[in-house]
Motif scaffolding. Sequence first.
Motif, PDB file in Angstrom:
ATOM      1  N   GLN A  29      38.680  46.568  52.881  1.00  9.64           N
ATOM      2  CA  GLN A  29      38.940  45.130  52.929  1.00  9.64           C
ATOM      3  C   GLN A  29      39.688  44.769  54.215  1.00  9.64           C
ATOM      4  OE1 GLN A  29      40.177  44.853  48.333  1.00  9.64           O
ATOM      5  NE2 GLN A  29      40.116  42.853  49.366  1.00  9.64           N
ATOM      6  N   TRP A  72      35.302  40.422  42.772  1.00  6.95           N
ATOM      7  CA  TRP A  72      36.596  40.014  43.318  1.00  6.95           C
ATOM      8  C   TRP A  72      37.567  39.790  42.168  1.00  6.95           C
ATOM      9  CZ3 TRP A  72      38.146  40.256  48.231  1.00  6.95           C
ATOM     10  CH2 TRP A  72      37.178  40.264  49.242  1.00  6.95           C
ATOM     11  N   TYR A  73      38.769  40.306  42.368  1.00  6.17           N
ATOM     12  CA  TYR A  73      39.892  40.076  41.468  1.00  6.17           C
ATOM     13  C   TYR A  73      41.050  39.550  42.304  1.00  6.17           C
ATOM     14  CZ  TYR A  73      37.766  42.825  37.676  1.00  6.17           C
ATOM     15  OH  TYR A  73      36.953  43.284  36.668  1.00  6.17           O
ATOM     16  N   ARG A  74      41.996  38.911  41.639  1.00  9.22           N
ATOM     17  CA  ARG A  74      43.193  38.528  42.375  1.00  9.22           C
ATOM     18  C   ARG A  74      44.435  38.806  41.529  1.00  9.22           C
ATOM     19  NH1 ARG A  74      43.887  31.903  42.274  1.00  9.22           N
ATOM     20  NH2 ARG A  74      44.712  31.842  40.152  1.00  9.22           N
ATOM     21  N   LEU A 108      37.849  37.347  39.013  1.00  8.26           N
ATOM     22  CA  LEU A 108      37.356  36.105  39.615  1.00  8.26           C
ATOM     23  C   LEU A 108      35.848  35.977  39.439  1.00  8.26           C
ATOM     24  CD1 LEU A 108      39.270  35.875  43.032  1.00  8.26           C
ATOM     25  CD2 LEU A 108      39.660  34.550  40.965  1.00  8.26           C
ATOM     26  N   ASP A 119      46.889  29.500  45.821  1.00 11.13           N
ATOM     27  CA  ASP A 119      45.904  30.542  46.133  1.00 11.13           C
ATOM     28  C   ASP A 119      46.563  31.781  46.733  1.00 11.13           C
ATOM     29  OD1 ASP A 119      43.569  28.024  47.252  1.00 11.13           O
ATOM     30  OD2 ASP A 119      43.693  29.004  45.280  1.00 11.13           O
ATOM     31  N   TYR A 169      44.139  39.744  46.901  1.00  9.39           N
ATOM     32  CA  TYR A 169      42.754  39.680  46.478  1.00  9.39           C
ATOM     33  C   TYR A 169      42.126  41.067  46.621  1.00  9.39           C
ATOM     34  CZ  TYR A 169      43.086  34.631  46.322  1.00  9.39           C
ATOM     35  OH  TYR A 169      43.450  33.347  45.987  1.00  9.39           O
ATOM     36  N   CYS A 227      38.752  43.473  46.214  1.00  8.85           N
ATOM     37  CA  CYS A 227      37.318  43.639  46.099  1.00  8.85           C
ATOM     38  C   CYS A 227      37.054  44.953  45.369  1.00  8.85           C
ATOM     39  CB  CYS A 227      36.720  43.668  47.503  1.00  8.85           C
ATOM     40  SG  CYS A 227      34.968  44.024  47.599  1.00  8.85           S
ATOM     41  N   GLY A 263      42.976  45.745  49.095  1.00  5.71           N
ATOM     42  CA  GLY A 263      43.428  44.373  48.918  1.00  5.71           C
ATOM     43  C   GLY A 263      43.717  43.631  50.208  1.00  5.71           C
TER      44      GLY A 263
END
Lengths: 114, 115
Positions: free
Chosen positions: A6, A34-36, A46, A86, A90, A92, A108
Amino acid sequence: EPEVTQTPSHQVTQMGQEVILRCVPISNHLYFYWYRQILGQKVEFLVSFYNNEISEKSEIFDDQFSVERPDGSNFTLKIRSTKLEDSAMYFCASREAGGHYGYTFGSGTRLTVV
Amino acid sequence: AQSVAQPEDQVNVAEGNPLTVKCTYSVSGNPYLFWYVQYPNRGLQFLLKYITGDNLVKGSYGFEAEFNKSQTSFHLKKPSALVSDSALYFCAVRDKENNFNKFYFGSGTKLNVKP
């Protein structure tokens, strides 16, 4: 061992600006996610992406968010007009077609909206 | 609904002592269970998983976890803690029959191992 990469590791952006978070999944993987993680909170799902389309998305993933696999190797998350809330890490992730059990997560991108 | 609970925000243990990080889960179908570790400013690293078979699962760095179906638990254990084990630990579940693609994570437990 193959990795999910990432970039950038940390991004600072002004509120209202667009950001694109980039991910390079493992080359033979077909499912992408995708997660956050907002600071101090749970890791939240997400969106999932397969066969060039979104297969599932959460209520967090509103019209401000989009994902794309523009060139067969990158997998991007775009936030059109960033908000303070936001700000998060994040992640992946990707998995291969038969890899039902585990994903591989990237390290991340920490997004800070100021 | 699928969910994961990690009842302890923080666990403190002395180096050399055994450690346990607790996790309970709720799924509609059959669970796939995972533990991930997060070191400061790093991503999620896979530790171990339970899919089927032996209820005691061994993973990376000497960690193990025991699946207990009747108690819907998947506690993480290590016989002898190291200072370097200090990190944030996340339990996660995927539901084999429902929303299979998606992980549900617990809120995380911070493990502090003191010398």
